[in-house]
Design a protein around this motif. Sequence first.
Motif, mmCIF file in Angstrom:
data_model
loop_
_atom_site.group_PDB
_atom_site.id
_atom_site.type_symbol
_atom_site.label_atom_id
_atom_site.label_comp_id
_atom_site.label_asym_id
_atom_site.label_seq_id
_atom_site.Cartn_x
_atom_site.Cartn_y
_atom_site.Cartn_z
ATOM 1 N N ASP A 130 -7.653 -8.684 11.234
ATOM 2 C CA ASP A 130 -7.587 -7.198 10.202
ATOM 3 C C ASP A 130 -6.084 -7.347 9.988
ATOM 4 O O ASP A 130 -6.007 -6.593 8.770
ATOM 5 C CB ASP A 130 -7.743 -6.156 11.212
ATOM 6 N N VAL A 131 -5.205 -7.794 10.560
ATOM 7 C CA VAL A 131 -3.776 -7.642 10.241
ATOM 8 C C VAL A 131 -3.481 -8.239 9.070
ATOM 9 O O VAL A 131 -2.909 -7.896 7.947
ATOM 10 C CB VAL A 131 -2.942 -8.041 11.402
ATOM 11 N N LEU A 132 -4.112 -9.866 9.109
ATOM 12 C CA LEU A 132 -3.963 -10.390 7.912
ATOM 13 C C LEU A 132 -4.704 -10.176 6.593
ATOM 14 O O LEU A 132 -4.118 -10.027 5.517
ATOM 15 C CB LEU A 132 -4.217 -11.778 8.265
ATOM 16 N N LEU A 133 -5.637 -9.215 6.879
ATOM 17 C CA LEU A 133 -6.475 -8.924 5.824
ATOM 18 C C LEU A 133 -5.434 -7.830 5.071
ATOM 19 O O LEU A 133 -5.447 -7.418 4.032
ATOM 20 C CB LEU A 133 -7.781 -8.389 6.240
ATOM 21 N N SER A 134 -5.167 -6.821 6.178
ATOM 22 C CA SER A 134 -4.229 -5.623 5.523
ATOM 23 C C SER A 134 -3.181 -6.035 4.787
ATOM 24 O O SER A 134 -2.669 -5.462 3.986
ATOM 25 C CB SER A 134 -3.968 -5.055 6.760
ATOM 26 N N PHE A 135 -2.388 -7.363 5.243
ATOM 27 C CA PHE A 135 -1.260 -7.715 4.719
ATOM 28 C C PHE A 135 -1.607 -8.381 3.381
ATOM 29 O O PHE A 135 -0.894 -7.916 2.295
ATOM 30 C CB PHE A 135 -0.742 -8.822 5.526
ATOM 31 N N GLY A 136 -2.521 -8.992 3.063
ATOM 32 C CA GLY A 136 -3.164 -9.710 1.806
ATOM 33 C C GLY A 136 -3.711 -8.606 0.801
ATOM 34 O O GLY A 136 -2.996 -8.637 -0.224
ATOM 35 N N VAL A 137 -4.269 -7.596 1.166
ATOM 36 C CA VAL A 137 -4.605 -6.528 0.185
ATOM 37 C C VAL A 137 -3.269 -5.699 0.035
ATOM 38 O O VAL A 137 -3.129 -5.220 -1.215
ATOM 39 C CB VAL A 137 -5.755 -5.717 0.944
ATOM 40 N N SER A 138 -2.291 -5.507 0.905
ATOM 41 C CA SER A 138 -1.194 -4.795 0.708
ATOM 42 C C SER A 138 -0.513 -5.284 -0.457
ATOM 43 O O SER A 138 0.074 -4.797 -1.445
ATOM 44 C CB SER A 138 -0.484 -4.544 1.778
ATOM 45 N N LEU A 139 -0.195 -6.716 -0.197
ATOM 46 C CA LEU A 139 0.611 -7.636 -1.119
ATOM 47 C C LEU A 139 0.046 -7.659 -2.498
ATOM 48 O O LEU A 139 0.739 -7.314 -3.542
ATOM 49 C CB LEU A 139 0.598 -9.119 -0.700
ATOM 50 N N LEU A 140 -1.447 -7.608 -2.726
ATOM 51 C CA LEU A 140 -2.079 -7.479 -4.001
ATOM 52 C C LEU A 140 -1.581 -6.249 -4.808
ATOM 53 O O LEU A 140 -1.217 -6.134 -5.857
ATOM 54 C CB LEU A 140 -3.717 -7.706 -3.716
ATOM 55 N N ILE A 141 -1.900 -4.997 -3.926
ATOM 56 C CA ILE A 141 -1.632 -3.612 -4.528
ATOM 57 C C ILE A 141 -0.048 -3.593 -4.879
ATOM 58 O O ILE A 141 0.076 -3.321 -5.979
ATOM 59 C CB ILE A 141 -1.979 -2.553 -3.299
ATOM 60 N N LEU A 142 0.657 -3.994 -4.041
ATOM 61 C CA LEU A 142 2.022 -3.668 -4.406
ATOM 62 C C LEU A 142 2.581 -4.779 -5.520
ATOM 63 O O LEU A 142 3.291 -4.194 -6.603
ATOM 64 C CB LEU A 142 3.199 -4.156 -2.980
ATOM 65 N N VAL A 143 2.102 -5.931 -5.532
ATOM 66 C CA VAL A 143 2.429 -6.727 -6.862
ATOM 67 C C VAL A 143 1.704 -6.100 -8.053
ATOM 68 O O VAL A 143 2.327 -6.087 -9.087
ATOM 69 C CB VAL A 143 1.940 -8.078 -6.771
ATOM 70 N N SER A 144 0.714 -5.590 -7.868
ATOM 71 C CA SER A 144 -0.126 -5.016 -9.308
ATOM 72 C C SER A 144 0.726 -3.896 -9.532
ATOM 73 O O SER A 144 0.950 -3.741 -10.830
ATOM 74 C CB SER A 144 -1.545 -4.665 -8.730
ATOM 75 N N ILE A 145 1.069 -2.866 -8.600
ATOM 76 C CA ILE A 145 1.910 -1.724 -9.286
ATOM 77 C C ILE A 145 3.133 -2.140 -9.641
ATOM 78 O O ILE A 145 3.788 -1.428 -10.824
ATOM 79 C CB ILE A 145 1.869 -0.737 -7.916
ATOM 80 N N LEU A 146 4.052 -3.141 -9.052
ATOM 81 C CA LEU A 146 5.230 -3.444 -9.617
ATOM 82 C C LEU A 146 5.065 -3.714 -11.222
ATOM 83 O O LEU A 146 5.804 -3.734 -12.017
ATOM 84 C CB LEU A 146 5.745 -4.798 -8.717
ATOM 85 N N LEU A 147 3.892 -4.822 -11.416
ATOM 86 C CA LEU A 147 3.683 -5.257 -12.975
ATOM 87 C C LEU A 147 3.568 -4.052 -13.731
ATOM 88 O O LEU A 147 3.902 -4.061 -15.137
ATOM 89 C CB LEU A 147 2.687 -6.285 -12.816
#
Length: 292
Positions: A130-147
């Motif tokens: 669950d932690v790895l899933l949270s990290f992966g999805v969080s990274l996807l969201i943050l990179v998308s918002i940064l772009l």
Amino acid sequence: MVSLLSYPFIQNAFLAGTCIAIVAAVTGYFLLLRGLTFAGHALPNIGFAGAAGAVLLGLDPLLGLLAFTIGAAIGIGLLGRNLRERDLAIGILMAFALALGLLFLSLYSGYAERVYSILFGTILGISRLDVLLSFGVSLLILVSILLLFRPLLFSSYDPEVAEARGVPVRLLAVVFLVLVALAIAIAVQIVGALLVFTLLVGPVATAGRLALRPGAVILLAILLGLLYTWLGILLAVLSGTIPVSFFIAFLSFIIYLPVRLIAPRWQRRRLRPDSLSAPAPGAGLSQQASAR
């Protein structure tokens, strides 16, 4: 207290909590800026119906949660900017989704433990996966918002001018709400659907009273979200019986309340006369949101 950190379930809680606090602060900033706080409240409740439906069909509740929150996010994004009509439609949709959730639970003959955990959160019971899933999805969201940061910020402050200059405002609204739906889907593991609103709105509401520029508001909201989450986990472990979500909501409230009372005077002193006609981007975050 240091010895508590040696337990794997405590480590998992802190790691997942850190991911969620950061993502919730970033998405929560734009949520308030766009006047979509009611949508932030409705999406977790709509997701609950999806989780209940998935359990009834013998599927993973997370799949139903994702399907309903993302579907609702796309629908809300297409509703347009008329605040009254949009909130009415969201309210009716949320009530219908909650009714569906109750219907699915009543039809299910087993014990829907995972559905109830989505309502109230199980941060001290999550796995390393669950932690790895949270990290992966969080990274996807943050990179998308940064772009998307500049056009998203532009369309949030002045959608009419942004649209006139060729910014795809409607498409950005849909994409942003899908990112919010993803953030909510992973956040419910920590505080549950009933209190995910706390992490989305609480830190940003306080930070918006203390900082002016968007970057400063987001950074302060992230720090506050981390403070609430880390302290909430520690206090819940030390208490033994009181849930994490209570402490997170409690900390968010007792910090917001004095800031809400003191910040107007502090901001009036800080804003110089020459800046009053053109307030900085982060100033009056709540006022701009409420005016939509």
